[in-house]
Design a protein around this motif. Structure first.
Motif, PDB file in Angstrom:
ATOM      1  N   TYR A  28       0.094   2.820 -11.801  1.00 52.00           N
ATOM      2  CA  TYR A  28      -0.905   1.890 -11.269  1.00 52.00           C
ATOM      3  C   TYR A  28      -0.281   0.804 -10.395  1.00 52.00           C
ATOM      4  O   TYR A  28      -0.981   0.033  -9.758  1.00 52.00           O
ATOM      5  CB  TYR A  28      -1.669   1.230 -12.422  1.00 52.00           C
ATOM      6  CG  TYR A  28      -2.442   2.237 -13.251  1.00 52.00           C
ATOM      7  CD1 TYR A  28      -3.449   3.008 -12.670  1.00 52.00           C
ATOM      8  CD2 TYR A  28      -2.157   2.431 -14.599  1.00 52.00           C
ATOM      9  CE1 TYR A  28      -4.150   3.937 -13.418  1.00 52.00           C
ATOM     10  CE2 TYR A  28      -2.863   3.365 -15.356  1.00 52.00           C
ATOM     11  CZ  TYR A  28      -3.851   4.111 -14.755  1.00 52.00           C
ATOM     12  OH  TYR A  28      -4.557   5.041 -15.492  1.00 52.00           O
ATOM     13  N   LYS A  29       1.028   0.736 -10.421  1.00 50.85           N
ATOM     14  CA  LYS A  29       1.693  -0.338  -9.696  1.00 50.85           C
ATOM     15  C   LYS A  29       2.016   0.094  -8.268  1.00 50.85           C
ATOM     16  O   LYS A  29       2.640   1.132  -8.049  1.00 50.85           O
ATOM     17  CB  LYS A  29       2.986  -0.699 -10.423  1.00 50.85           C
ATOM     18  CG  LYS A  29       3.697  -1.900  -9.843  1.00 50.85           C
ATOM     19  CD  LYS A  29       4.971  -2.136 -10.631  1.00 50.85           C
ATOM     20  CE  LYS A  29       5.915  -3.050  -9.892  1.00 50.85           C
ATOM     21  NZ  LYS A  29       5.535  -4.442 -10.027  1.00 50.85           N
ATOM     22  N   PRO A  30       1.590  -0.701  -7.293  1.00 51.43           N
ATOM     23  CA  PRO A  30       1.886  -0.326  -5.905  1.00 51.43           C
ATOM     24  C   PRO A  30       3.337  -0.627  -5.530  1.00 51.43           C
ATOM     25  O   PRO A  30       3.949  -1.543  -6.060  1.00 51.43           O
ATOM     26  CB  PRO A  30       0.925  -1.191  -5.104  1.00 51.43           C
ATOM     27  CG  PRO A  30       0.605  -2.357  -5.968  1.00 51.43           C
ATOM     28  CD  PRO A  30       0.773  -1.919  -7.395  1.00 51.43           C
ATOM     29  N   THR A  87       5.679  -2.026  -2.671  1.00 54.77           N
ATOM     30  CA  THR A  87       5.498  -2.938  -1.540  1.00 54.77           C
ATOM     31  C   THR A  87       5.884  -2.241  -0.232  1.00 54.77           C
ATOM     32  O   THR A  87       6.869  -1.504  -0.179  1.00 54.77           O
ATOM     33  CB  THR A  87       6.365  -4.191  -1.743  1.00 54.77           C
ATOM     34  OG1 THR A  87       5.998  -4.780  -2.987  1.00 54.77           O
ATOM     35  CG2 THR A  87       6.165  -5.203  -0.621  1.00 54.77           C
ATOM     36  N   THR A 118      -2.997  -0.884  -1.023  1.00 54.71           N
ATOM     37  CA  THR A 118      -3.418  -2.153  -1.608  1.00 54.71           C
ATOM     38  C   THR A 118      -3.324  -3.273  -0.584  1.00 54.71           C
ATOM     39  O   THR A 118      -2.284  -3.450   0.044  1.00 54.71           O
ATOM     40  CB  THR A 118      -2.475  -2.557  -2.773  1.00 54.71           C
ATOM     41  OG1 THR A 118      -2.502  -1.537  -3.761  1.00 54.71           O
ATOM     42  CG2 THR A 118      -2.889  -3.884  -3.393  1.00 54.71           C
ATOM     43  N   VAL A 119      -4.395  -4.014  -0.438  1.00 53.91           N
ATOM     44  CA  VAL A 119      -4.313  -5.287   0.261  1.00 53.91           C
ATOM     45  C   VAL A 119      -4.206  -6.333  -0.848  1.00 53.91           C
ATOM     46  O   VAL A 119      -5.121  -6.459  -1.671  1.00 53.91           O
ATOM     47  CB  VAL A 119      -5.565  -5.548   1.130  1.00 53.91           C
ATOM     48  CG1 VAL A 119      -5.481  -6.927   1.787  1.00 53.91           C
ATOM     49  CG2 VAL A 119      -5.709  -4.462   2.182  1.00 53.91           C
ATOM     50  N   PRO A 120      -3.093  -7.045  -0.913  1.00 53.51           N
ATOM     51  CA  PRO A 120      -2.836  -7.906  -2.070  1.00 53.51           C
ATOM     52  C   PRO A 120      -4.007  -8.827  -2.413  1.00 53.51           C
ATOM     53  O   PRO A 120      -4.531  -9.525  -1.551  1.00 53.51           O
ATOM     54  CB  PRO A 120      -1.612  -8.724  -1.636  1.00 53.51           C
ATOM     55  CG  PRO A 120      -0.890  -7.796  -0.710  1.00 53.51           C
ATOM     56  CD  PRO A 120      -1.974  -7.060   0.034  1.00 53.51           C
ATOM     57  N   GLY A 121      -4.411  -8.762  -3.642  1.00 53.10           N
ATOM     58  CA  GLY A 121      -5.478  -9.620  -4.133  1.00 53.10           C
ATOM     59  C   GLY A 121      -6.872  -9.156  -3.769  1.00 53.10           C
ATOM     60  O   GLY A 121      -7.850  -9.614  -4.337  1.00 53.10           O
ATOM     61  N   VAL A 122      -6.991  -8.264  -2.798  1.00 52.65           N
ATOM     62  CA  VAL A 122      -8.318  -7.808  -2.361  1.00 52.65           C
ATOM     63  C   VAL A 122      -8.683  -6.495  -3.044  1.00 52.65           C
ATOM     64  O   VAL A 122      -9.791  -6.319  -3.554  1.00 52.65           O
ATOM     65  CB  VAL A 122      -8.373  -7.640  -0.823  1.00 52.65           C
ATOM     66  CG1 VAL A 122      -9.740  -7.128  -0.384  1.00 52.65           C
ATOM     67  CG2 VAL A 122      -8.049  -8.963  -0.145  1.00 52.65           C
ATOM     68  N   GLY A 123      -7.746  -5.569  -3.076  1.00 51.74           N
ATOM     69  CA  GLY A 123      -8.018  -4.306  -3.750  1.00 51.74           C
ATOM     70  C   GLY A 123      -7.375  -3.136  -3.045  1.00 51.74           C
ATOM     71  O   GLY A 123      -6.573  -3.305  -2.127  1.00 51.74           O
ATOM     72  N   GLU A 124      -7.779  -1.963  -3.501  1.00 56.42           N
ATOM     73  CA  GLU A 124      -7.175  -0.733  -3.020  1.00 56.42           C
ATOM     74  C   GLU A 124      -8.233   0.157  -2.408  1.00 56.42           C
ATOM     75  O   GLU A 124      -9.391   0.107  -2.812  1.00 56.42           O
ATOM     76  CB  GLU A 124      -6.659   0.072  -4.219  1.00 56.42           C
ATOM     77  CG  GLU A 124      -5.314  -0.273  -4.709  1.00 56.42           C
ATOM     78  CD  GLU A 124      -4.863   0.782  -5.724  1.00 56.42           C
ATOM     79  OE1 GLU A 124      -3.736   1.225  -5.600  1.00 56.42           O
ATOM     80  OE2 GLU A 124      -5.624   1.148  -6.622  1.00 56.42           O
TER      81      GLU A 124
END
Ligand SMILES: Cc1cc2nc3c(=O)[nH]c(=O)nc-3n(C[C@H](O)[C@H](O)[C@H](O)COP(=O)(O)OP(=O)(O)OC[C@H]3O[C@@H](n4cnc5c(N)ncnc54)[C@H](O)[C@@H]3O)c2cc1C
Ligand code: SF4
Ligand code: FES
Lengths: 274, 339
Positions: A5-7, A9, A44-50
């Motif tokens: 589940y971890k993207p 970077t 993933t856009v950080p904090g926005v979602g996937e």
């Protein structure tokens, strides 16, 4: 234990504006990621979602991956606002890619529309890199207007020159303008007089649902067997790994069993085009 | 398989010892229901007799949990504390088998579920007091466990027969040898009698709902049946049936800012919600409630068996009890079977 589940970077190293609503983001993940044409990734856009996207670059390019993304909602709008140097995340690749090996010796028909050109570019480039394995490639692509054609320079100038005897590109737009000299009409209007041997051909379709539907019907009408029609199914996805239940199409989990599925497998499932 | 006997008092001593090794949850009677509670609150054990009102899935698959933090270097996944659950019915075990298939099979495992499964000890029991909503026998199960447990209990005179079902369970017996005695022929024949009697009870109450053919065969013909629409009329779209279902495993990943980092959360989701399968651009394969209602039945009784070889309905009847619209799965299927 690896956490799926971890993207990972990834840095955006280039942004190419393709059309008024579509941009290609070239990203460099911190770990090398190998993928096959047709497999997808969760971006993933950080904090926005996937959201799920299929790489549009050649699988043989190892250090960067292109994603061609149309602006349609939350995540895609957020990424459209990002610039060179910004960080995103990627997970994957997931799903099953196109079975290139099974297509050896065949004539390949590709039918695409709109941003559906993204996975098809990865496929096209992968096919061309081993062109000797295939008899012919006919690439039909439709966009709403000339402005909406993705990868314009490649598709209009470079690709037709690759090997004119083996590789043919047909373009069409729903609405032309003063500069447009090509075909006007939906993509199915160029899916005719193919000059292909249907007994030894496969067809690959990717585009907006409505286009997928009519292109599939057209291919069936022309005489393609259902199991020779490869469809990229766009379903709602969250996990990408066959666990979360969002992408189900009948018993298929599109993220894991697809996203490319042949028509024979899904034609009797509920609501395949919605 | 290896069987032992333990007295009621010695079993409580065993629980006190297990409590020292990790979190301990036990089934207990609360009002007219069975509930799963921390042993520290209950302090005692009474034989549950029937499944608890809540499913066991939250112990393995959290309603809401953090599954990642980014961007960070690869962090070690949190280790979870060992735990034991005393009071899984046969249907609960089947549900865990279903979750195992989804979360642990394929190219990718769910590492959080895997960790909880690794750390959890499951002690099941033979049902003695089925509810009138129980229909496990229609789903190919008996009301007594036949696999998938670490230890299984059967209530007999003065104590319990303890059957060992796994290495984990064997370890518990071996480490507490002094508490166990051999199970006698008499104990085993008591068990046989209880099992036959309870199976007969559940069979009897399920008889009117038994389908004439396999579920998959029936559903293959029933997609356009008008019974679906008739039965969904009282549904208020609360999704209680899905959240209480021991095999429902749908979830959603979503991201949040956490200081200078971001975290990713995994939260239960439900296919009854309108936008569950909607895609950007608005296309939705199941815009109408009746389609989502049907999806649940098809998933449990047709799609899941196609993928994994058995039904994802355990017959526990929790959805029947939970539904404010009084929708009874057995009746829906019966109507659908008729046509
Ligand atoms: C396998 C696959 C490959 C794809 N490849 C591309 C590509 O190369 N280029 C491209 O532009 N688009 C692609 N898409 C479509 C893209 O994923 C959606 O446009 C994107 O998810 C929209 O997200 P949003 O947050 O901007 O939209 P919103 O409308 O704000 O959100 C849509 C909601 O639906 C959820 N959702 C989940 N899965 C999808 C989905 N598949 N489509 C739409 N919504 C979804 C989102 O999480 C969100 O909650 C692909 C889709 C799939 C399934
Ligand atoms: S459904 Fe069967 S196994 Fe589950 S509680 Fe009822 S009788 Fe026991
Ligand atoms: S996206 Fe989660 S199961 Fe397919």
């Amino acid at each position: 234990m690896k956490n799926v589940y971890k993207p990972i970077t990834a840095e955006i190293v280039d942004v190419i504006t393709e059309t008024p609503t579509i941009k290609t983001f070239v990203v460099r993940p911190r770990e090398t990621i190998a993928f096959k044409a047709g497999e997808f990734m969760e971006v993933t856009v950080p904090g926005v979602g996937e959201a799920p996207f299929t790489p549009s670059s050649s699988p043989s390019v190892k250090d960067t991956i292109d994603f061609t993304i149309m602006k349609v909602g939350k995540v895609t709008e957020a990424i459209h606002d990002m610039e060179k140097g910004a960080l995103v995340g990627v997970r994957g690749p997931f799903g099953k890619g196109y079975p290139l090996d099974a297509w050896k010796g065949k004539e390949i028909l590709i039918v695409g529309g709109g941003v559906g050109g993204a996975p098809l570019r990865a496929l096209f480039l992968a096919l061309v890199e081993r062109l000797g394995d295939f008899k012919k490639i006919l690439y039909c692509y439709g966009a709403r207007t000339p402005q909406d054609i993705v990868y314009k320079k490649q598709i209009m100038e470079e690709w037709p020159r690759i090997d004119p005897k083996k590789v043919e590109i047909r373009l069409t737009v729903d609405e032309g303008d003063e500069t447009w000299k090509g075909n006007v009409g939906v993509v199915t209007t160029v899916v005719k007089d193919l000059g292909l041997n249907l007994n030894n051909s496969v067809a690959i379709v990717c585009g907006p649902p409505i286009m997928m539907k009519f292109a599939t019907f057209r291919l069936v009408e022309i005489g393609y067997p259902d199991n020779a029609i490869y469809l990229s199914m766009e379903k709602n996805m969250s996990c990408g790994i066959g666990k979360c239940g969002h992408c189900m199409l009948g018993e298929y989990m599109v993220c894991k069993d697809g996203p490319v599925l042949t028509y024979d497998l899904i034609k009797d499932k509920p609501a395949i085009w919605d | 398989m290896e069987t032992h006997y333990v007295t009621e008092a010695d079993f409580v001593s065993l629980l006190s010892r297990l409590e020292k090794q990790g979190d301990l949850y036990v089934a207990t009677h609360e009002d007219d229901k069975v509930a799963i509670k921390p042993f520290s609150e209950v302090g005692d054990f009474t034989y549950p007799g029937v499944r608890a009102f809540q499913p066991l899935k939250p112990l393995f698959f959290s309603m809401l949990e953090e599954v990642a933090e980014y961007p960070t270097e690869e962090e070690a996944l949190r280790e979870s504390k060992p735990f034991a659950i005393i009071g899984a019915a046969s249907c609960d075990l089947r549900a865990i088998q279903a979750l195992d298939r989804v979360f642990l099979e394929g190219d990718f495992k769910d590492p959080f579920y895997e960790e909880r499964r690794r750390k959890g000890l499951i002690v099941s029991f033979d049902c003695t007091d089925p509810l009138d909503t129980c229909f496990c026998v229609l789903m190919g199960l008996n009301p007594y466990p036949e696999g998938g447990f670490d230890l299984n209990l059967t209530k007999v005179e003065g104590g319990y027969i303890v059957e060992v079902g796994s290495d984990k369970g064997k370890k518990v017996v071996d480490e507490n040898k002094s508490l166990f005695k051999p199970a006698t022929e008499n104990h085993l024949s008591q068990r046989q009698a209880i099992r036959s009697k309870v199976t007969e009870t559940v069979e009897k109450q399920s008889k009117e709902f038994r389908p004439a053919a396999a579920w998959q065969e029936i559903l293959a013909r029933a997609f356009d049946d008008s019974a679906w629409a008739r039965n969904v009329e009282t549904c208020v779209e609360c999704a209680a049936c899905l959240f209480i279902c021991p095999t429902c495993q749908c979830f959603l990943l979503y991201d949040e800012r956490a200081g200078d980092r971001y975290k990713r959360l995994k939260m239960w989701d439900a296919c009854a919600y309108r936008n569950f399968a909607k895609v950007a651009g608005g296309a939705n394969p199941r815009p109408h409630l009746v389609e989502r209602f049907k999806h649940r039945y098809y998933h449990k009784l047709d799609y899941f068996p196609k993928n994994y070889g058995f039904e994802a309905c355990t017959g526990c009847g929790r959805c029947i009890v939970a539904c404010p619209g009084k929708i009874d799965m057995r009746k829906v299927l019966k109507e659908v079977c008729k046509s």
